[in-house]
Design a protein around this motif. Structure first.
Motif, PDB file in Angstrom:
ATOM      1  N   GLU A  17       0.992  -1.244   0.091  1.00 29.45           N
ATOM      2  CA  GLU A  17       0.248   0.292   0.123  1.00 29.45           C
ATOM      3  C   GLU A  17       1.120   1.262  -0.034  1.00 29.45           C
ATOM      4  N   ASP A  18       2.110   1.192   0.758  1.00 28.82           N
ATOM      5  CA  ASP A  18       2.956   2.256   1.136  1.00 28.82           C
ATOM      6  C   ASP A  18       3.510   2.178  -0.701  1.00 28.82           C
ATOM      7  N   ALA A  19       3.547   1.331  -0.613  1.00 26.59           N
ATOM      8  CA  ALA A  19       4.300   1.691  -1.819  1.00 26.59           C
ATOM      9  C   ALA A  19       3.933   2.376  -3.081  1.00 26.59           C
ATOM     10  N   LEU A  20       2.661   1.737  -3.408  1.00 28.94           N
ATOM     11  CA  LEU A  20       1.605   2.350  -5.115  1.00 28.94           C
ATOM     12  C   LEU A  20       1.753   3.745  -4.375  1.00 28.94           C
ATOM     13  N   LYS A  21       1.114   4.042  -3.002  1.00 32.15           N
ATOM     14  CA  LYS A  21       1.281   5.441  -3.149  1.00 32.15           C
ATOM     15  C   LYS A  21       2.306   6.026  -3.225  1.00 32.15           C
ATOM     16  N   TYR A  22       3.371   5.736  -2.740  1.00 40.39           N
ATOM     17  CA  TYR A  22       4.655   6.150  -3.162  1.00 40.39           C
ATOM     18  C   TYR A  22       5.071   6.511  -5.022  1.00 40.39           C
ATOM     19  N   ILE A  23       4.411   5.656  -4.931  1.00 42.08           N
ATOM     20  CA  ILE A  23       4.488   4.891  -7.065  1.00 42.08           C
ATOM     21  C   ILE A  23       4.020   6.758  -7.608  1.00 42.08           C
ATOM     22  N   ARG A  24       2.846   6.211  -6.951  1.00 43.31           N
ATOM     23  CA  ARG A  24       1.709   7.519  -7.413  1.00 43.31           C
ATOM     24  C   ARG A  24       2.327   8.735  -7.840  1.00 43.31           C
ATOM     25  N   GLY A  25       3.035   9.093  -6.316  1.00 39.86           N
ATOM     26  CA  GLY A  25       2.806  10.373  -5.478  1.00 39.86           C
ATOM     27  C   GLY A  25       4.123  10.845  -7.197  1.00 39.86           C
ATOM     28  N   LEU A  26       5.517   9.641  -7.146  1.00 41.48           N
ATOM     29  CA  LEU A  26       6.616   9.706  -7.374  1.00 41.48           C
ATOM     30  C   LEU A  26       5.407  10.366  -9.404  1.00 41.48           C
ATOM     31  N   ALA A  27       4.606   9.412  -9.810  1.00 39.04           N
ATOM     32  CA  ALA A  27       4.287   9.537 -11.246  1.00 39.04           C
ATOM     33  C   ALA A  27       3.402  10.033 -11.979  1.00 39.04           C
TER      34      ALA A  27
END
Length: 163
Positions: A149-159
């Protein structure tokens, strides 16, 4: 390159890279890395580069079709329809998927493919947000959190995407 990504992910990103994100990320690395390799070593006019680029481009659409089919089946299986209705509707979904994917589809094939495509569109958006630069994409992923969940939030933030 996909398998090298798995073997090297700890060195590149760290030991805590979430398993759920690992497969689609390594698919991206495999396709993007192959395109970069042929571009650098054979040139953009080479057939190898053109083939790699087409494969990379086509994989997004393929992944979206797998995701759509998988979700339709999950919705069907979780519905309150009778078993006979589910079996009949499942066959319709499989037939539609065969037309879209140009291959036979069944539960086992979809469940096998789904981990590779589940987050692939997100990985592609991440790559594109990094100017289609694989090294830069790997670099920004060094701080990726370990929990899915945290990884996806991080990746969405980067993208630069909304949840």
């Amino acid at each position: 390159l996909h398998e090298i990504c798995h073997d090297s992910i700890e060195e590149w990103i760290g030991a805590n890279f979430p398993a759920e994100v690992d497969e689609p990320f390594c698919v991206l690395v495999g396709y993007a890395g192959t395109v970069d390799y042929y571009k650098a070593n054979r040139g953009m006019s080479s057939q190898e580069y053109k083939d790699a680029f087409i494969s990379f481009t086509n994989y997004k659409e393929y992944s979206l079709k797998i995701i759509e089919t998988y979700k339709k089946l999950q919705d069907l299986y979780q519905s309150s329809k009778s078993l006979s209705e589910k079996v009949k509707e499942r066959e319709t979904i499989f037939a539609e998927a065969k037309e879209k994917l140009w291959e036979d589809v069944n539960n086992a094939k979809l469940w096998d493919k789904y981990p590779y495509v589940k987050y692939y569109p997100l990985m592609l958006q991440l790559y594109q947000s990094q100017n289609n630069n694989l090294r830069q994409t790997l670099e920004v992923m060094k701080d990726c959190p370990a929990k899915e969940e945290d990884a996806l939030k991080y990746i969405r933030g980067l993208a630069k995407l909304k949840e």
